[in-house]
Design a protein around this motif. Structure first.
Motif, short mmCIF file in Angstrom:
data_model
loop_
_atom_site.label_atom_id
_atom_site.label_comp_id
_atom_site.label_asym_id
_atom_site.label_seq_id
_atom_site.Cartn_x
_atom_site.Cartn_y
_atom_site.Cartn_z
N PHE A 279 -61.79 75.96 -1.67
CA PHE A 279 -61.92 76.57 -0.35
C PHE A 279 -60.58 77.06 0.20
CE2 PHE A 279 -61.90 76.20 4.33
CZ PHE A 279 -62.88 77.15 4.62
N ARG A 280 -60.64 78.22 0.82
CA ARG A 280 -59.50 78.77 1.54
C ARG A 280 -60.01 79.31 2.87
NH1 ARG A 280 -55.52 83.52 -0.75
NH2 ARG A 280 -54.67 84.17 1.26
N GLN A 281 -59.38 78.91 3.96
CA GLN A 281 -59.87 79.23 5.29
C GLN A 281 -59.84 80.73 5.56
OE1 GLN A 281 -61.92 78.81 7.83
NE2 GLN A 281 -61.05 76.73 8.11
N GLU A 282 -60.83 81.20 6.32
CA GLU A 282 -60.86 82.60 6.78
C GLU A 282 -59.62 82.87 7.64
OE1 GLU A 282 -61.22 85.99 8.91
OE2 GLU A 282 -61.49 84.11 10.01
N SER A 283 -59.00 84.02 7.45
CA SER A 283 -57.65 84.24 7.97
C SER A 283 -57.58 84.27 9.50
CB SER A 283 -57.08 85.55 7.41
OG SER A 283 -56.91 85.44 6.01
N TYR A 284 -58.53 84.90 10.17
CA TYR A 284 -58.48 84.93 11.64
C TYR A 284 -58.66 83.53 12.21
CZ TYR A 284 -58.70 90.06 11.68
OH TYR A 284 -58.43 91.39 11.51
N PHE A 285 -59.54 82.75 11.58
CA PHE A 285 -59.75 81.37 12.03
C PHE A 285 -58.50 80.54 11.77
CE2 PHE A 285 -61.61 77.15 12.21
CZ PHE A 285 -62.51 77.27 13.26
N GLN A 286 -57.88 80.75 10.62
CA GLN A 286 -56.62 80.06 10.32
C GLN A 286 -55.56 80.39 11.36
OE1 GLN A 286 -56.07 77.80 8.10
NE2 GLN A 286 -53.86 77.65 7.98
N TYR A 287 -55.47 81.65 11.74
CA TYR A 287 -54.49 82.09 12.73
C TYR A 287 -54.65 81.36 14.06
CZ TYR A 287 -51.87 85.33 15.73
OH TYR A 287 -50.98 85.89 16.62
N MET A 288 -55.89 81.10 14.43
CA MET A 288 -56.16 80.51 15.74
C MET A 288 -56.19 78.99 15.75
SD MET A 288 -56.79 82.91 18.17
CE MET A 288 -58.17 82.54 19.24
N PHE A 289 -56.65 78.39 14.61
CA PHE A 289 -56.89 76.94 14.64
C PHE A 289 -56.19 76.16 13.53
CE2 PHE A 289 -60.35 78.66 17.16
CZ PHE A 289 -60.35 77.81 18.25
N GLY A 290 -55.87 76.80 12.41
CA GLY A 290 -55.17 76.09 11.34
C GLY A 290 -55.97 74.99 10.69
N ALA A 291 -57.29 75.03 10.81
CA ALA A 291 -58.14 73.97 10.26
C ALA A 291 -58.39 74.22 8.77
CB ALA A 291 -59.46 73.91 11.00
N LYS A 292 -58.26 73.20 7.96
CA LYS A 292 -58.40 73.37 6.52
C LYS A 292 -59.82 73.13 6.01
CE LYS A 292 -56.58 68.70 5.51
NZ LYS A 292 -56.20 68.33 6.89
N GLU A 293 -60.71 72.62 6.88
CA GLU A 293 -62.08 72.30 6.46
C GLU A 293 -63.00 73.53 6.58
OE1 GLU A 293 -59.95 68.72 7.73
OE2 GLU A 293 -60.41 70.60 8.76
N PRO A 294 -64.00 73.62 5.69
CA PRO A 294 -65.00 74.68 5.82
C PRO A 294 -66.06 74.33 6.86
CG PRO A 294 -65.48 73.33 3.90
CD PRO A 294 -64.20 72.80 4.47
N GLY A 295 -66.82 75.35 7.27
CA GLY A 295 -67.98 75.12 8.12
C GLY A 295 -67.69 74.91 9.59
N CYS A 296 -66.50 75.24 10.04
CA CYS A 296 -66.13 75.01 11.45
C CYS A 296 -66.38 76.25 12.31
CB CYS A 296 -64.65 74.64 11.55
SG CYS A 296 -64.20 73.11 10.73
#
Length: 486
Positions: free
Chosen positions: A64-81
């Motif tokens: 798994f690799r986090q979706e980039s816009y979501f990573q930019y805003m939250f930095g969460a490494k888990e899927p399904g958030c």
């Protein structure tokens, strides 16, 4: 302070993502406030994170690799958030809310500890954490006047992000178009904390490139160089992911711009006397590096290899000296093309007026790609052709540019001129009398099986110039000395 960290590697503070959220909140209010039909109440930004994806119909997942816009805003490494940024339009106060999957008890048997919302709140330093199945109840409590979701088309891939679905969506006024250009533009200018992550992953990638250069010799397989790069990036740098499929071309493969794909998986033995073009970048906490080194397989340049390599190096140097805040990226592409043609003419490969060659599109025969691209959470980062920015140039030799903007301090870009001898393009050039007249055909044919050279650096644009984060040998002398030290 909470942070993302792999062992003793670089710590990425969660304040990076909080600051990103604050930046987005201000940008949304600045861009939308006058157009909003309400002056009080809650405006929500609602994002969906990435999901686990299986290999076809198997029970084996992609890493798994986090979706980039979501990573930019939250930095969460888990899927399904999911994530919500709640903005009080009257006071501009913001609340960050993370929604995590409610996992079954047996998860703990197979996957590890089941974390409570409080643990996620401390881990990511958000204001509130709930389960995904509580989104509808949260919205009912919040009664937002408008929900902004994310949808837009990537100008590099042409793929469109679909807006998220969530329980209770039909009860609220939602807009999926307004947010995409605002959030994309926020990502273009890097914060001080983002710059430090980018500096780190570029250093890891640079060191890995040097390891590869010292490892390669005739008889090695291209994929062995890829393996050395990936091992160093992960074992030393903590980079679990590469930013893209490694390009490890030797000989004529070095003229295949995106070599290394499944149909050509870096599977050729490297021959004595050939050039190698290795384009590889590690990824840390979602942030990308993208560096290319070109070097002779046996560690010593031939005269022809020096000629082509130095022509590309001088084009790179010219751009590096000129690029800064306020300079047109299209002009930088033209500058690189002009310098390349001047050096090829000086070496006898071309003849005639260089400005006329440039206008005729001759540089596109040797370098069919754009000078470089924006870089960040995506290797070809967003913000290139937003509606507020200059459109893609129509001239064939400029049309492959991934953006045509004026540079701004805080932009992070690749500078990657190249010179390739691609059979189809060579044939097209010779068949076109308006191009052929500039070419020394006999010498041109001598390079038909040469391959190519690309020099790619990762560069931060500043008010006064450009800071290069790629710390690798670049001159002929530096490369030969580095490879001799293996």
């Amino acid at each position: 302070m909470a942070s993302f960290k792999m062992g003793s590697c670089h710590a990425v503070p969660m304040t990076l993502f909080k600051n990103n959220r604050d930046k987005v909140s201000k940008a949304v209010l600045s861009n939308l406030l006058e157009g909003l039909k309400f002056s009080a109440g809650q405006l929500l930004i609602l994002l969906e994170g990435g999901k686990d994806k299986s290999w076809y119909n198997t029970d084996v997942d992609h890493v798994f690799r986090q979706e980039s816009y979501f990573q930019y805003m939250f930095g969460a490494k888990e899927p399904g958030c999911y994530g919500i940024l709640s903005i009080d339009v009257k006071t501009s106060a913001t609340t960050s809310v993370l929604f995590v999957p409610r996992l079954p008890e047996e998860y703990e048997t197979w996957m590890g500890a089941l974390l409570k919302p409080e643990a996620f709140k401390a881990m990511y330093e958000v204001d509130e954490v709930y389960y995904v199945d509580e989104i509808e109840a949260y919205l009912e409590r919040t009664t937002p006047k408008l929900i902004l979701t994310l949808s837009g088309t990537n100008s590099d891939s042409g793929l469109t992000m679909q807006p998220p679905e969530f329980a209770g969506k039909e009860k609220y006024v939602t807009n999926c178009d307004l947010l995409y250009p605002i959030l994309s533009e926020c990502r273009v200018i890097k914060s001080a904390e983002e710059i430090e992550v980018l500096r780190y992953v570029a250093k890891v990638s640079s060191d890995a490139h040097i390891k590869v250069m010292q490892f390669i010799r005739p008889g090695r397989m291209e994929f062995e160089g890829e393996a050395v790069f990936l091992h160093h990036s992960y074992a030393v740098g903590g980079c679990r992911h590469a930013s893209y499929t490694c390009i490890c071309g030797s000989g004529t493969n070095s003229a295949i711009l995106h070599y290394g794909h499944a149909g050509a998986p870096n599977d050729r033995p490297i021959q004595d006397g050939e050039m190698c073009l290795f384009d590889m970048g590690a990824n840390y906490c979602g942030y990308a590096a993208d560096i290319t080194c070109s070097f002779p397989a046996n560690g010593k340049f031939t005269e022809d290899q020096k000629f082509i390599y130095n022509a590309v190096l001088e084009a790179r140097n010219a751009v590096m000296k000129t690029a800064r805040d306020g300079v047109s990226w299209v002009d930088m592409h033209k500058l690189a093309g002009k310098v390349l043609l001047e050096r090829l003419k000086a070496g006898g490969l071309l003849t005639g007026d260089v400005d006329e060659m440039l206008e005729a599109g001759l540089s596109g025969i040797f370098q069919p790609h754009g000078l470089g691209h924006l870089l960040g959470l995506d290797v070809h980062d967003v913000g290139g052709y937003l509606s507020t920015e200059p459109p893609r140039p129509s001239e064939p030799w400029l049309s492959k540019l991934r953006f045509a903007r004026t540079l701004k301090a805080g932009m992070y870009v690749t500078i990657e001129p190249g010179c390739y001898f691609i059979g189809r393009l060579m044939d097209n050039a010779l068949a076109n009398p308006d191009i052929r007249k500039y070419i020394n055909v006999e010498m041109f044919e001598r390079f038909r099986n040469f391959g190519g050279v690309r020099i790619e650096d990762d560069v931060l644009i500043t008010k006064t110039g450009a800071e290069n984060f790629a710390i690798v040998p670049r001159t002929v002398e530096e490369i030969e000395a580095t490879m001799a030290a293996k």
